[in-house]
Enzyme design. Sequence first.
Site, PDB file in Angstrom:
ATOM      1  N   HIS A 127       0.832  -1.204   0.000  1.00 18.17           N
ATOM      2  CA  HIS A 127       0.000   0.000   0.000  1.00 18.17           C
ATOM      3  C   HIS A 127       0.869   1.258   0.000  1.00 18.17           C
ATOM      4  O   HIS A 127       0.570   2.231  -0.689  1.00 18.17           O
ATOM      5  CB  HIS A 127      -0.932   0.001   1.214  1.00 18.17           C
ATOM      6  CG  HIS A 127      -2.124  -0.878   1.059  1.00 18.17           C
ATOM      7  ND1 HIS A 127      -2.055  -2.243   1.094  1.00 18.17           N
ATOM      8  CD2 HIS A 127      -3.449  -0.571   0.859  1.00 18.17           C
ATOM      9  CE1 HIS A 127      -3.266  -2.762   0.934  1.00 18.17           C
ATOM     10  NE2 HIS A 127      -4.118  -1.764   0.778  1.00 18.17           N
ATOM     11  N   HIS A 169       1.532  -3.278   9.391  1.00 21.11           N
ATOM     12  CA  HIS A 169       2.957  -3.238   9.093  1.00 21.11           C
ATOM     13  C   HIS A 169       3.740  -2.609  10.234  1.00 21.11           C
ATOM     14  O   HIS A 169       3.198  -1.872  11.056  1.00 21.11           O
ATOM     15  CB  HIS A 169       3.219  -2.421   7.827  1.00 21.11           C
ATOM     16  CG  HIS A 169       2.682  -3.038   6.577  1.00 21.11           C
ATOM     17  ND1 HIS A 169       3.316  -4.066   5.921  1.00 21.11           N
ATOM     18  CD2 HIS A 169       1.568  -2.756   5.854  1.00 21.11           C
ATOM     19  CE1 HIS A 169       2.614  -4.406   4.848  1.00 21.11           C
ATOM     20  NE2 HIS A 169       1.548  -3.629   4.791  1.00 21.11           N
TER      21      HIS A 169
END
Length: 217
Positions: A127, A169
């Site tokens: 992303h 993340h």
Amino acid sequence: MHDQTHKKKREIPTVLQKILAADVILTDKFCNWANCFLPLRSLRIHYKVLEISCHGIPWICGWIAFIWLMDKPSLYQMQVNFFIGLLLDILFVAVLKAYTRRRRPSSNRSDMFAAMGPDKFSFPSGHASRACFIALFFIFLYPLFFIFYMPLTAWATSVCISRVLLRRHHLLDVIGGVMLGVFEAIVLSWIWASEDFAGWVVAWLSDEKWDGGSYHV
């Protein structure tokens, strides 16, 4: 014997282990600090929207539809080069994730949108790389009007931060993703498709738009 050899090949160097451990600690501290001002529970829906807004599948499918619907030769070169960039991003992220195989944060929930294959791994953030690439593309490679620069930058930044706050993340994953997005923009500038090649790609994707296409009338 084979198992011992395999484990030795995947052994992580001590220095890297320390860096990854520090990354986990710093990520946790950052999330705890940020959630003092931005409660995760109330903003999680917004983070999820940002997650979907930068997912590869909607971008690939949406861009193909855009190429199909916007039959303007003046746009072909931009459309095709951006599409190439999206494909490069997916390829680079998949290869790096499959190679590094870093696990996602332990507090990550299994509610990711359309997760598949290498998506179970954490480094780099796809992303973040995609958001960075998209922003750079429309600011430097195919500049839009300057009034769009701030919204693009704000969106890309929000996507990157939300990946950490959603616990998808670690900080290094996002930093790596941003660096990858910059690299993708540079690579695309080197291999920038010509107008003729872009026209050929559009003809291949939707050949009834062109004289001589199999469905041309």
